[in-house]
Design an enzyme around this catalytic site. Sequence first.
Site, PDB file in Angstrom:
ATOM      1  CG  HIS A  81      47.054 -20.765  64.274  1.00  0.00           C
ATOM      2  ND1 HIS A  81      46.921 -21.042  62.932  1.00  0.00           N
ATOM      3  CD2 HIS A  81      45.918 -20.137  64.638  1.00  0.00           C
ATOM      4  CE1 HIS A  81      45.741 -20.613  62.515  1.00  0.00           C
ATOM      5  NE2 HIS A  81      45.115 -20.056  63.529  1.00  0.00           N
ATOM      6  CG  ASP A 160      39.598 -27.711  58.956  1.00  0.00           C
ATOM      7  OD1 ASP A 160      38.789 -27.182  59.739  1.00  0.00           O
ATOM      8  OD2 ASP A 160      40.461 -27.071  58.335  1.00  0.00           O
ATOM      9  NE  ARG A 167      33.470 -22.759  60.829  1.00  0.00           N
ATOM     10  CZ  ARG A 167      34.726 -22.602  61.253  1.00  0.00           C
ATOM     11  NH1 ARG A 167      35.628 -23.538  61.005  1.00  0.00           N
ATOM     12  NH2 ARG A 167      35.078 -21.524  61.905  1.00  0.00           N
ATOM     13  CB  SER A 182      38.858 -25.145  62.005  1.00  0.00           C
ATOM     14  OG  SER A 182      39.532 -24.885  60.804  1.00  0.00           O
ATOM     15  CE  LYS A 186      43.261 -25.499  59.636  1.00  0.00           C
ATOM     16  NZ  LYS A 186      42.598 -24.403  58.897  1.00  0.00           N
TER      17      LYS A 186
END
Lengths: 442, 442
Positions: A81, A160, A167, A182, A186
């Site tokens: 990520h 989320d 947000r 978040s 996931k």
Amino acid sequence: LSYQLIQRKRDGQEIPAAELSAFFTGYAEGRVPEYQMSAFLMAVYFRGLTPAELHALVDVMLHSGAVVDLSAVPGVKVDKHSTGGVGDKVSLVLAPLVASLGVAVPMMSGRGLGHTGGTVDKLESIPGFRTDLTLPEFRDQMERLGCALIAQTDEVAPLDRRLYGLRDVSATVEAIPLIASSIMSKKLAEGIDALVLDVKEGNGAFIPERAGAEELARTMIGIGRAHGRDVVALMTAMDRPLGYAVGNAIEVEECVLALRGEGPDDLREVTLALAAEMLVLGRVAAEREDAWRSADAALRDGRALEKMRLIVEAQDGNPHVLDDPALLPQAPVRRVVESADSGCVSGMNVRGLGQTAVRMGAGRTVLGARIDPGVGFHITVKPGDRVEAGQPIATVHAATAESAEAAARDILAAIELGEDADPLPLVSRRITAQGVEEIAAL
Amino acid sequence: LSYQLIQRKRDGQEIPAAELSAFFTGYAEGRVPEYQMSAFLMAVYFRGLTPAELHALVDVMLHSGAVVDLSAVPGVKVDKHSTGGVGDKVSLVLAPLVASLGVAVPMMSGRGLGHTGGTVDKLESIPGFRTDLTLPEFRDQMERLGCALIAQTDEVAPLDRRLYGLRDVSATVEAIPLIASSIMSKKLAEGIDALVLDVKEGNGAFIPERAGAEELARTMIGIGRAHGRDVVALMTAMDRPLGYAVGNAIEVEECVLALRGEGPDDLREVTLALAAEMLVLGRVAAEREDAWRSADAALRDGRALEKMRLIVEAQDGNPHVLDDPALLPQAPVRRVVESADSGCVSGMNVRGLGQTAVRMGAGRTVLGARIDPGVGFHITVKPGDRVEAGQPIATVHAATAESAEAAARDILAAIELGEDADPLPLVSRRITAQGVEEIAAL
């Protein structure tokens, strides 16, 4: 109850896990209104979350939807990520590369966000490529190919998604515990065993300062640990775009070069550094140096490209783009941008460059808008480079002459010329549960 | 636009007045959603408002409804506002007292809030008394009697009312600039020329600490100054209830005593200190000492009581309650509370005492609930008093024996016995645009 919970967070008191879970579950089920949640999120922006609170939040989000079971896929499942950047196309090279060496890579990615591009948008510039696999299709492809590149589905961590939407309109995006929970909820829901983080620092990152970027990394590592997952983070430079291409189709084109062992050095180096971590986490290499050499070989000898071909075919994309990138969408107007002055590139407004790409149509300013896959630009100078007046420094690929003109102006404005430069090291730090170590690209 | 505005406030940047006005106007007109406003208010809780921002907010709230024109009323119009407390019945004595000496007092008051009582609820325990005068009726009574005691109407500062409702459910009540702008926008809209603030300190106050209470006073003084109004604040003690009575009808009864020059000393002293300020601001006295003596005389010789009689009659209340308080609503159950131990009253949980009164029915736990005007209690000890086991320290006036029993338990629990006491001075500080001076009750 909600009032007192918000008040306690506002005043810096810890919320018991059960109460916090009830509050978020109440929100998911429509009993806690948006205006209480947004006030709570803003209080979290200022007060943070304790480890216990953080893990309670991750648990609620993780279990708000489907948790993918990849136990039928052999081997260790490792994903990567990135905290997001401009020209950050690493996933498209890294996932097939690591999968070609026997590590399963179940990759769910996002679309462009703010000034940054998104892997899903880039993949969709390949004609026919489907990122919307169902969860059974995703599992099936993971079993057959050991890799799938898809968009986050509505079934995974739906809470989320709702929180993210709130947000995004209440100026509470940049809170480290909210970003970390978040991402991790996931990733945990997609069935991974281990995760490598590419944490960006520099003015093109969402959290530009090193201290904040490190805290984000440590927070995600802590969440992973609490769920029995190894997480390793590398901190990489985002004070300039990664590679040359910024856009969608032109970034895919650059990735095809990288998958052949060519292309920009910085893209290759960041990809190999992350690949080495994934190969060790995936237990196909004992040491990072060996892993790095294996990955370098798999780029040079075509194995990574071959894996990408299988993935593109499996997801209904046109595999011929890997041989002839001219089959990718093209922008009609090209314009070379020349430096107006001479000097050393002392800095770049990377966030501004990302916003330029968005304005050209490579990203969205309104949720759900269509992007223009062909547009963007190549920016061929880096901080520290010496340029002369009249020297080409960028090429714009635009939908109209007007857009090309505006983009050229923006690009020139985003490049600072001065005496010298002090760019961030490309790969500077490795962060694990054991601590932070300074490293260099191998 | 809203996102960036919230973000800038979150990050501590100043919002230009025009943008802030547009944001609040957008909220008033339904274009800015509740969840953005609640996030903004929470950011204000942490970041505050600059003077320019504060004045922009006051202006929007002030002009969101009717601004009362009292130019037809002769003389200077002076009101008093208290930041709220337990047993704080001062307005019912002070307004007729000051009006009896020739200063116009246009008083719009609130209902009970949280653990504190409200002037409007107390007035409505007088049979027939109407607090819901229309603005023309209000103006007319001001011209005839120089005083009216009414509830804030929907026509005055409606935006403040909506914002208050949102703050009340999003844990953003206790922010000093929000409290100050809420109070001052209403006061400016009611047509005053000058204002005296009774700023409470101690555990029964909304902002218990002296530093916060002083900041609130200075903030309101600054808003007044920006609108050309003189504002003077006195800081008074709320580490014990004011007077003995806590409730509604029993507080009115205590006020009738005070209007005759009798009743508890502390109620009289705070009332006279505030009256002296109002008489000077109202330009019927040159010095506070003279003003104090005039006010003291008006309590003793019946002028204040006579003015109250005219006001009660004008607002359809039964004026005979001023002669025979037994005509006020009575609670059916009375119970004397005796101290279980001996010692010195070293402290009182005043917030707890206020909550006890609310639970008995003297206040509300749900918006719009009916209160029980007869219930409450007299608490007859003060910090520093020596008590013996078995000594009566309070009398409960309850709706049921059960409620009386619970209240007696609560009251005993709220009184701390120890070696000695360090109560706050009753009147400790005088705050003006020129600064803070320590003073004592005259």
